[in-house]
Enzyme design. Structure first.
Site: not given
Length: 284
Positions: A47-48, A86, A116, A118, A185
């Site tokens: 999502d970056s 993501d 993925k 978070e 991270e």
């Protein structure tokens, strides 16, 4: 014969074999194709893309539809690596049912191999439910960009004993929930090593030191294409942005001076055909 497709079990086996895993981001077909040709193990459609490709200030505004669109493009170029999709902000935070449905959409509509998300201990039940639904999950702990504001910004995490212990607990909880690998991270290098030693699944570091099981970087950072900032944990292996700008400038100058297109860049027409066309124009 083309190389065999990388599998989830082979990713897990890499840690047992002591083989470091290579992971990069891609957001479109050309970068997916280049990552494939470079022989990486995993490609993250992160999502970056909100910041790197769409010019947003962060990742929060990225939608599920945006992710599906970009995953589809990357998958067209990536045949060998595991493609990780993501899960964007609020696509898994509102309940287990929503999380399963949205993870399923990323795989079914996007075509990625896994998803993925978070979060640590608090999101272990979500990870477990998605895995139980038959969808492989990669965890993400430490600095979690979607909730960076709650963490005090894009800062290193786990600097004190309490915070560091919590991150290790997050890793263990995500592993127990069934995640096949974990991204760690922006944590101190010694903590990165401790996390990797605390779980049996691969730990992929991004600013987590060298003693983890693999590394991931944003490709646009690595090649000097993204200009807004360069995180401390990034190594720029080349800087292609100035080269691209110079190429565009050179093109502009040649257009303005009529140096481009040259004869070799143009299509010809026989004198007879041209004369015929001119004659027909006069008659019309």
């Amino acid at each position: 014969m083309p190389e065999a497709k990388v599998s989830i079990p082979s990713i897990i086996q890499a840690k047992k074999d002591g083989r470091k895993l290579v992971m990069v981001t891609a957001y479109d077909y050309p970068f997916g194709l280049m990552a494939d040709e470079a022989g990486v193990d995993m490609v993250l459609v992160g999502d970056s893309l909100g910041m790197v490709v769409l010019g947003l200030e962060g990742t929060v505004a990225v939608t599920l539809e945006m992710m599906i669109h970009h995953i589809q493009a990357v998958v067209r170029g990536c045949k060998r690596p595991v493609v990780v999709g993501d899960m964007p902000f609020m696509s898994y935070n509102t309940g287990i049912r929503d999380a399963i449905i949205n993870a399923g959409r990323l795989m079914k509509e996007g075509g990625c191999d896994c998803v993925k998300l978070e979060g640590g201990v608090d999101f272990a039940p979500v990870v477990q439910a998605i895995v139980k639904a038959g969808i492989p999950v990669q965890g993400h702990i430490g600095l979690t960009p979607q909730t960076a504001s709650a963490l005090g910004g894009f800062k290193i995490q786990g600097k004190d004993a309490t915070a560091a212990r919590r991150i290790v607990e997050d890793a263990k909880a995500i592993e127990a929930a069934g995640a096949f690998s974990i991204v760690a991270e922006a944590v101190p290098a010694p903590l990165g090593r401790l996390i990797a030693e605390s779980v049996a699944v691969p730990v992929i570091g991004i600013g987590a030191g060298v003693d983890v099981d693999g590394q991931v970087l944003v490709t646009h950072d690595m090649v000097g294409l993204f200009d807004r900032f360069v995180p401390k944990f990034v190594k720029q292996y080349t800087k292609i942005r100035p080269t691209i700008i110079e190429a565009i400038k050179a093109y502009g100058e040649e257009v303005r001076t009529s140096a481009f297109p040259a004869p070799e860049n143009s299509f010809g027409m026989s004198a007879e055909t041209l004369a015929e066309v001119k004659q027909s124009i006069k008659k019309s």
